[in-house]
Design a protein around this motif. Structure first.
Motif, PDB file in Angstrom:
ATOM      1  N   ASP A 145     -22.795   2.620 -48.457  1.00 14.17           N
ATOM      2  CA  ASP A 145     -23.569   1.654 -49.243  1.00 14.17           C
ATOM      3  C   ASP A 145     -24.953   1.435 -48.631  1.00 14.17           C
ATOM      4  OD1 ASP A 145     -21.426   1.378 -50.954  1.00 14.17           O
ATOM      5  OD2 ASP A 145     -20.680  -0.467 -50.020  1.00 14.17           O
ATOM      6  N   GLU A 146     -25.011   1.373 -47.301  1.00 18.71           N
ATOM      7  CA  GLU A 146     -26.294   1.179 -46.617  1.00 18.71           C
ATOM      8  C   GLU A 146     -27.236   2.355 -46.854  1.00 18.71           C
ATOM      9  OE1 GLU A 146     -27.859  -1.347 -44.514  1.00 18.71           O
ATOM     10  OE2 GLU A 146     -26.471  -2.278 -45.907  1.00 18.71           O
ATOM     11  N   ILE A 147     -26.686   3.558 -46.856  1.00 16.03           N
ATOM     12  CA  ILE A 147     -27.501   4.759 -47.047  1.00 16.03           C
ATOM     13  C   ILE A 147     -28.270   4.686 -48.358  1.00 16.03           C
ATOM     14  CG2 ILE A 147     -27.323   7.248 -47.528  1.00 16.03           C
ATOM     15  CD1 ILE A 147     -25.084   7.319 -45.367  1.00 16.03           C
ATOM     16  N   LYS A 148     -27.683   4.079 -49.378  1.00 16.15           N
ATOM     17  CA  LYS A 148     -28.344   3.953 -50.683  1.00 16.15           C
ATOM     18  C   LYS A 148     -29.565   3.037 -50.618  1.00 16.15           C
ATOM     19  CE  LYS A 148     -23.943   4.443 -53.156  1.00 16.15           C
ATOM     20  NZ  LYS A 148     -22.941   3.720 -53.973  1.00 16.15           N
ATOM     21  N   ARG A 149     -29.583   2.133 -49.633  1.00 21.04           N
ATOM     22  CA  ARG A 149     -30.665   1.139 -49.566  1.00 21.04           C
ATOM     23  C   ARG A 149     -31.847   1.588 -48.698  1.00 21.04           C
ATOM     24  NH1 ARG A 149     -26.242  -2.624 -50.250  1.00 21.04           N
ATOM     25  NH2 ARG A 149     -25.618  -2.627 -48.062  1.00 21.04           N
ATOM     26  N   ILE A 150     -31.715   2.740 -48.082  1.00 24.08           N
ATOM     27  CA  ILE A 150     -32.749   3.220 -47.153  1.00 24.08           C
ATOM     28  C   ILE A 150     -33.810   4.017 -47.910  1.00 24.08           C
ATOM     29  CG2 ILE A 150     -33.120   4.802 -45.194  1.00 24.08           C
ATOM     30  CD1 ILE A 150     -30.194   3.951 -44.341  1.00 24.08           C
ATOM     31  N   ASN A 151     -35.051   3.903 -47.466  1.00 22.98           N
ATOM     32  CA  ASN A 151     -36.140   4.712 -48.038  1.00 22.98           C
ATOM     33  C   ASN A 151     -36.133   6.081 -47.371  1.00 22.98           C
ATOM     34  OD1 ASN A 151     -37.206   2.595 -49.689  1.00 22.98           O
ATOM     35  ND2 ASN A 151     -38.114   1.684 -47.857  1.00 22.98           N
ATOM     36  N   TRP A 152     -35.999   7.132 -48.154  1.00 24.52           N
ATOM     37  CA  TRP A 152     -35.818   8.482 -47.617  1.00 24.52           C
ATOM     38  C   TRP A 152     -37.042   9.363 -47.870  1.00 24.52           C
ATOM     39  CZ3 TRP A 152     -31.736   9.370 -44.594  1.00 24.52           C
ATOM     40  CH2 TRP A 152     -30.656   8.487 -44.700  1.00 24.52           C
ATOM     41  N   THR A 153     -37.524   9.977 -46.802  1.00 24.18           N
ATOM     42  CA  THR A 153     -38.588  10.979 -46.890  1.00 24.18           C
ATOM     43  C   THR A 153     -38.206  12.148 -45.992  1.00 24.18           C
ATOM     44  OG1 THR A 153     -40.190   9.164 -47.081  1.00 24.18           O
ATOM     45  CG2 THR A 153     -41.058  11.396 -46.741  1.00 24.18           C
ATOM     46  N   PRO A 154     -37.902  13.302 -46.560  1.00 25.98           N
ATOM     47  CA  PRO A 154     -37.833  13.617 -47.993  1.00 25.98           C
ATOM     48  C   PRO A 154     -36.568  13.021 -48.635  1.00 25.98           C
ATOM     49  CG  PRO A 154     -37.197  15.525 -46.689  1.00 25.98           C
ATOM     50  CD  PRO A 154     -37.656  14.499 -45.713  1.00 25.98           C
ATOM     51  N   GLU A 155     -36.531  13.038 -49.960  1.00 29.39           N
ATOM     52  CA  GLU A 155     -35.439  12.388 -50.689  1.00 29.39           C
ATOM     53  C   GLU A 155     -34.087  13.023 -50.413  1.00 29.39           C
ATOM     54  OE1 GLU A 155     -36.454  12.235 -54.791  1.00 29.39           O
ATOM     55  OE2 GLU A 155     -38.047  10.753 -54.527  1.00 29.39           O
ATOM     56  N   ILE A 193     -36.125   6.421 -43.268  1.00 28.35           N
ATOM     57  CA  ILE A 193     -35.908   7.641 -42.469  1.00 28.35           C
ATOM     58  C   ILE A 193     -36.932   8.683 -42.922  1.00 28.35           C
ATOM     59  CG2 ILE A 193     -34.391   9.627 -42.155  1.00 28.35           C
ATOM     60  CD1 ILE A 193     -33.332   7.449 -40.537  1.00 28.35           C
ATOM     61  N   LEU A 194     -37.626   9.247 -41.957  1.00 31.06           N
ATOM     62  CA  LEU A 194     -38.565  10.338 -42.215  1.00 31.06           C
ATOM     63  C   LEU A 194     -38.191  11.476 -41.277  1.00 31.06           C
ATOM     64  CD1 LEU A 194     -41.195  11.495 -43.415  1.00 31.06           C
ATOM     65  CD2 LEU A 194     -42.461  10.224 -41.689  1.00 31.06           C
ATOM     66  N   SER A 195     -37.963  12.663 -41.819  1.00 28.79           N
ATOM     67  CA  SER A 195     -37.551  13.779 -40.960  1.00 28.79           C
ATOM     68  C   SER A 195     -38.510  14.947 -41.098  1.00 28.79           C
ATOM     69  CB  SER A 195     -36.121  14.228 -41.284  1.00 28.79           C
ATOM     70  OG  SER A 195     -36.046  14.793 -42.573  1.00 28.79           O
ATOM     71  N   HIS A 196     -38.624  15.701 -40.014  1.00 39.46           N
ATOM     72  CA  HIS A 196     -39.488  16.882 -40.033  1.00 39.46           C
ATOM     73  C   HIS A 196     -38.676  18.125 -39.701  1.00 39.46           C
ATOM     74  CE1 HIS A 196     -39.608  17.159 -35.594  1.00 39.46           C
ATOM     75  NE2 HIS A 196     -39.792  15.862 -35.580  1.00 39.46           N
ATOM     76  N   GLY A 197     -39.248  19.282 -40.028  1.00 42.43           N
ATOM     77  CA  GLY A 197     -38.569  20.546 -39.781  1.00 42.43           C
ATOM     78  C   GLY A 197     -38.791  21.043 -38.369  1.00 42.43           C
ATOM     79  N   PHE A 198     -38.430  22.300 -38.147  1.00 37.44           N
ATOM     80  CA  PHE A 198     -38.554  22.909 -36.830  1.00 37.44           C
ATOM     81  C   PHE A 198     -39.816  23.755 -36.754  1.00 37.44           C
ATOM     82  CE2 PHE A 198     -33.997  22.172 -37.404  1.00 37.44           C
ATOM     83  CZ  PHE A 198     -33.713  21.482 -36.240  1.00 37.44           C
ATOM     84  N   THR A 199     -40.244  24.064 -35.535  1.00 37.76           N
ATOM     85  CA  THR A 199     -41.431  24.890 -35.343  1.00 37.76           C
ATOM     86  C   THR A 199     -41.039  26.362 -35.235  1.00 37.76           C
ATOM     87  OG1 THR A 199     -41.278  24.402 -32.971  1.00 37.76           O
ATOM     88  CG2 THR A 199     -42.824  23.098 -34.260  1.00 37.76           C
TER      89      THR A 199
END
Length: 924
Positions: free
Chosen positions: A424-434, A582-588
């Motif tokens: 339920d909490e996961i639904k309330r988080i702002n996600w980047t990327p979606e 949550i904002l996540s980035h890829g690998f180099t």
């Protein structure tokens, strides 16, 4: 007379070359001396907070390019939020416990682990970790990362450990912590249990075998001369086999092949026959899996039975549909075994060697036993086929060696008890990327209970006691808080230095039997529990921070790591996620898209990049990539980035050089009093500001990079600044038109400097010192430029965009004339336009076309007039270039018949002669 000295030429001490490798460390020293972090924080005191909580890097080894990407992204966001008006403190952290440090100490050859006490060994580990904290801190600061480096959070510090104990206590109080015998990922190379986040999958070659289990009691459903065929890629688990699982709804076939009877899933008969080599398999009868329940088979080499059970986990993806079941070595096996009361057999020790519970294989390493076991199966006639396959297999992410499933007594956090709350909490988080939402949702939905105990020395102890009389585990709110207070004062070494009674409240007795003698748990907590507790240990304990964080920003591997563990502890203890976004980035990757490795020689060292090119170049690279996917970096890519940096820097230098005599307090010109060209330039500036502001807000830094670069290279250098040079250089200094242009340049300079400050802090602060009229000591305490929407005029914008298209055509014609040696520079040219009716109408709205085209004369012919032979034909007009008539003005270089008409200044044009007579210029 030297008229060149009477021009208002570019004047600035701002250097053309940045010399970043030398200049940046000096600037960083200045920042440190003036306590820049404190200065910035005090400037935002009382403002709304924005908290980016730092995921702690591991204190072991020099930083790599992935660290640089992560920390620079965080710094860009924190700096942007500060300049947006937020109080955005940044507290960097370090993860300092765990196996890699233990291994580094053990492998150093400087200590003999066996001759040391636990506390002595832990002291070595602490010293090692803190050394790397200092080294990495220096390297992060060299990247220009602004933060509270004098007060970072470090997971080995007593106050942090105490808060971690309290998080554990909160989960105990809610009934989420339990001890159980379950199969867990076990690393023989580390001699410890592992969490899912500590697993990585790599290719491994394994034996693929088909084994016949002869039916002993067919319960009237199968003949006793038949054998059930199982398939496995882990022959070493066969000594632990206690049963065979089938799916209740699948059809199973009794077949005759190679003169014997076998049973396997009908849906896999064709594939298995091909693999085993049966060419004559004949189906004798079929039955449902549910009918096979409770049939007994003989173990292939031990004198015991294997029970046939039904389970939903059985699939038809591969094998035979009859699953070899060893409850001590598999999660599904364990679950189905519990259902049928099979018990748990796990004849493998901590180091991966067989125990006496596997007769015939005692002392043998499990992997080496594969060969011996298959040879035994061959001798007894139970091995139907063996081949070798390469497949993805779990490995210890630290030792890079294979792991096994092994049933041991471990401490677990029961995810099942609050799984739905997390979903339920996961639904309330702002996600980047979606897609991050789906990824974490699936991981939480599918994950098992969290094994939080580790059989190591360097970590935070699990604060549980056992009664020496009845072995009852003791963990109450009172005992855990007592331990937390001791750790707060003395650190977790106290657990190993003190007796159990010294760590317990006075007069403590066992609640079960009343005994008052206790022993301590010897396991430590999973390091993911360490970092997963940071939201409580850091956000709740530091007054400049607040809970929950606005943002967590890490690599995409942290969906199964820090994002995961933090969500578990947050929801377990506080009922909500510890982060709003949550904002996540890829690998180099390298320039060719390959994973970086020392063996390939394709790694990029951020420390070397700083030494060679400068941190601002590395930061500009970070801003240039779409980091939400994997990103590429190489020497060639950095060379391209350096060229972009030069263009931005040179644009800023041009702006500064043309503002040396501009005082914004008294020389500004209102937009309403400007020419259309100047108003159009202001409009485009604010379009860029608007685009950049939105890009920053959505964390799309590559859009910021593109917008600023395009504005500097195209909007400014290739258009507006090019046209302005004559006005800036040749007009009287106080000419209203010149001051209007300087006003635009000043606004562009301050805006660009502020907008690039989060990305290029060294360069922006360097520019800031040269901008006339600024009062603030550093651009870092300035606020971002606001968008002035009153300047937006779509009609004006469309008009000038259409003109720019025409101008581009004229420039192409001029370039052709230059190639044909008809003209030298453009001021030696006259342009004749033969427009279409639409273009003729457009041109009526423009004056001084010669200045806009940077030529000496322009003639617009009637629409439809015949153009001369050789004219360049374009969409809206034909362009004919001729040599301008007249003489070249010695001061401004315009070619005009007006030169020579002034007796005092016979070599000047009318405009320049007037400027000279005004007395407004000196220097001749």
């Amino acid at each position: 007379m030297d008229y060149g000295k009477t021009l208002n030429l570019l004047q600035t001490d701002f250097p053309m070359r940045g010399n970043l490798p030398q200049a940046e460390p000096k600037m960083q020293q200045q920042w440190e001396e003036q306590d820049n972090y404190k200065l910035v924080q005090e400037s935002r005191k009382g403002k709304p907070k924005f908290i980016l909580h730092d995921g702690p890097p591991y204190a072991n080894g020099d930083i790599h390019i992935g660290h640089a990407l992560n920390k620079i992204l965080k710094d860009i966001i924190v700096r942007h939020k500060t300049m947006q008006g937020y109080d955005a403190p940044y507290v960097p952290g370090w993860d300092t416990h765990g196996l890699p440090i233990e291994q580094a100490i053990a492998n150093s050859g400087k200590v003999d682990r066996k001759k040391m006490s636990v506390t002595e060994f832990r002291d070595y580990c602490k010293e090692y970790a803190l050394q790397w904290v200092e080294k990495q801190k220096k390297q992060f600061k060299r990247l220009g990362i602004r933060g509270d480096w004098n007060n970072p959070y470090i997971t080995l510090l007593p106050k942090y450990e105490a808060q971690q104990i309290r998080v554990f206590g909160g989960m105990v109080n809610k009934g989420y912590i339990y001890k159980g015998l379950k199969p867990v990922y076990w690393s023989p190379s580390s001699e410890s249990a592992l969490a899912e986040a500590e697993i990585e999958y790599k290719d491994k070659t394994s034996a693929s075998i088909y084994v016949a289990f002869q039916v002993q009691d067919g319960k009237g459903k199968l003949p006793e001369d038949a054998s059930i065929v199982i398939w496995t890629t882990t022959p070493w688990t066969l000594p632990a086999n206690l049963g065979i699982s089938v799916h209740p709804d699948f059809d199973y076939a009794l077949v005759e092949a190679a003169g014997k009877k076998y049973v396997l899933a009908q849906g896999l008969l064709e594939a298995a026959s091909k693999e085993i080599g049966w060419t004559d398999a004949k189906v004798l009868s079929t039955l449902k899996g549910s009918e096979m329940e409770h049939i007994l088979c003989r173990h292939p080499f031990y004198d015991r039975t294997s029970l046939v059970m039904v389970g939903e986990h059985v699939t038809l993806e591969a094998g035979t549909g009859c699953v070899h079941t060893a409850p001590g070595h598999g999660e599904d096996d364990f679950v189905v075994g519990q259902k049928y009361n099979l018990g748990v057999l796990c004849p493998v020790d901590n180091q991966g060697h067989f125990t006496a519970e596997a007769p015939g294989f005692e002392g043998m390493f499990y992997d080496k036993a594969n060969k011996v076991i298959t040879e035994k199966l061959t001798e007894s006639g139970h091995l139907l086929h063996m081949s070798f396959i390469q497949h993805q297999y779990p490995h210890d992410w630290r030792t890079k060696k294979p792991v096994i499933f092994r049933a041991t007594e471990q401490w677990f956090a029961s995810v099942d008890k609050f799984r739905q709350e997390m979903l339920d909490e996961i639904k309330r988080i702002n996600w980047t990327p979606e897609w991050g939402e789906i990824r974490l949702h699936n991981m939480i939905a599918d994950r098992g209970d969290w094994c939080i105990s580790r059989q190591r020395a360097w970590g935070v102890p699990i604060p549980i006691f056992y009664c020496r009389s009845c072995n009852e585990p003791i963990a109450t709110q009172e005992t855990i808080e007592h331990v937390a207070k001791i750790f707060e004062q003395e650190g977790s070494n106290a657990w190993f230095e003190k007796e159990a009674k010294e760590l317990l409240p006075a007069n403590m007795v066992c609640p079960k039997c009343g005994h008052d003698h206790f022993r301590k748990e010897t396991d430590i907590m999973d390091v993911w529990f360490d970092s997963g507790s940071s939201h409580v240990a850091v956000l709740e304990t530091r007054e400049e921070l607040q809970w929950p964080a606005d943002l967590y920003l890490e690599g995409s591997d942290q969906y199964r790591g820090w994002y995961n563990s933090s969500l578990i502890t947050g929801v377990a203890v506080k009922g909500t996620a510890p982060y709003k976004g949550i904002l996540s980035h890829g690998f180099t990757l390298d320039g060719e898209g390959r994973k970086m490795s020392k063996s390939l020689g394709n790694t990029v060292d951020p420390n070397q990049v700083c030494d060679k090119l400068g941190a601002d170049i590395l930061r500009l690279w970070v801003s240039s990539v779409d980091y939400q996917s994997d990103v590429r970096i190489s020497d060639n890519i950095l060379t391209q980035i350096t060229e972009v940096y030069r263009k931005i820097r040179n644009t800023l230098r041009f702006l500064l050089g043309n503002l040396s005599d501009f005082d914004p307090a008294k020389d500004r010109v209102a937009a309403a009093q400007m020419s259309e060209l100047d108003r159009f330039a202001l409009l485009r500036l604010h379009r860029m500001i608007d685009r950049v502001a939105k890009a920053y807000d959505s964390y799309e830094f590559h859009v910021v990079y593109q917008a600023v670069h395009h504005f500097c290279a195209v909007e400014m250098s290739a258009f507006y600044l090019d046209i302005l040079k004559d006005r800036l250089y040749a007009s009287e200094p106080n000419d209203p038109a010149r001051r209007a242009a300087q006003t635009v340049l000043y606004d562009a300079l301050t805006a660009i400097t502020k907008l690039i400050a989060p990305i290029l802090p060294h360069t922006a602060d360097e520019v800031w010192k040269y901008i006339p009229g600024v009062q603030l000591p550093t651009v870092q305490v300035a606020e971002l430029p606001a968008v002035d929407t009153t300047l937006f005029d779509e009609k004006l914008e469309t008009k000038w965009e259409q003109f720019i298209e025409l101008r581009d055509d004229v420039l192409k014609a001029l370039e052709e004339a230059r190639k044909e040696k008809l003209i030298g520079n453009s001021l030696s040219a006259a342009v004749h336009l033969y427009p279409s009716a639409e273009t003729a109408e457009l041109l009526k709205g423009f004056e001084q076309l010669d200045q806009l085209f940077i030529v000496s004369a322009v003639e617009v012919h009637e629409a439809g007039a015949a153009e001369p032979e050789g004219a360049h034909k374009f969409k809206g007009a034909s362009v004919n270039v001729t040599v301008a008539e007249g003489e070249k003005c010695e001061r401004c270089w315009i070619v005009t018949p007006e030169v020579g008409h002034d007796e005092t200044h016979p070599t000047l044009c009318k405009r320049c002669a007037g400027v000279m007579k005004s007395g407004a210029v000196t220097g001749a």
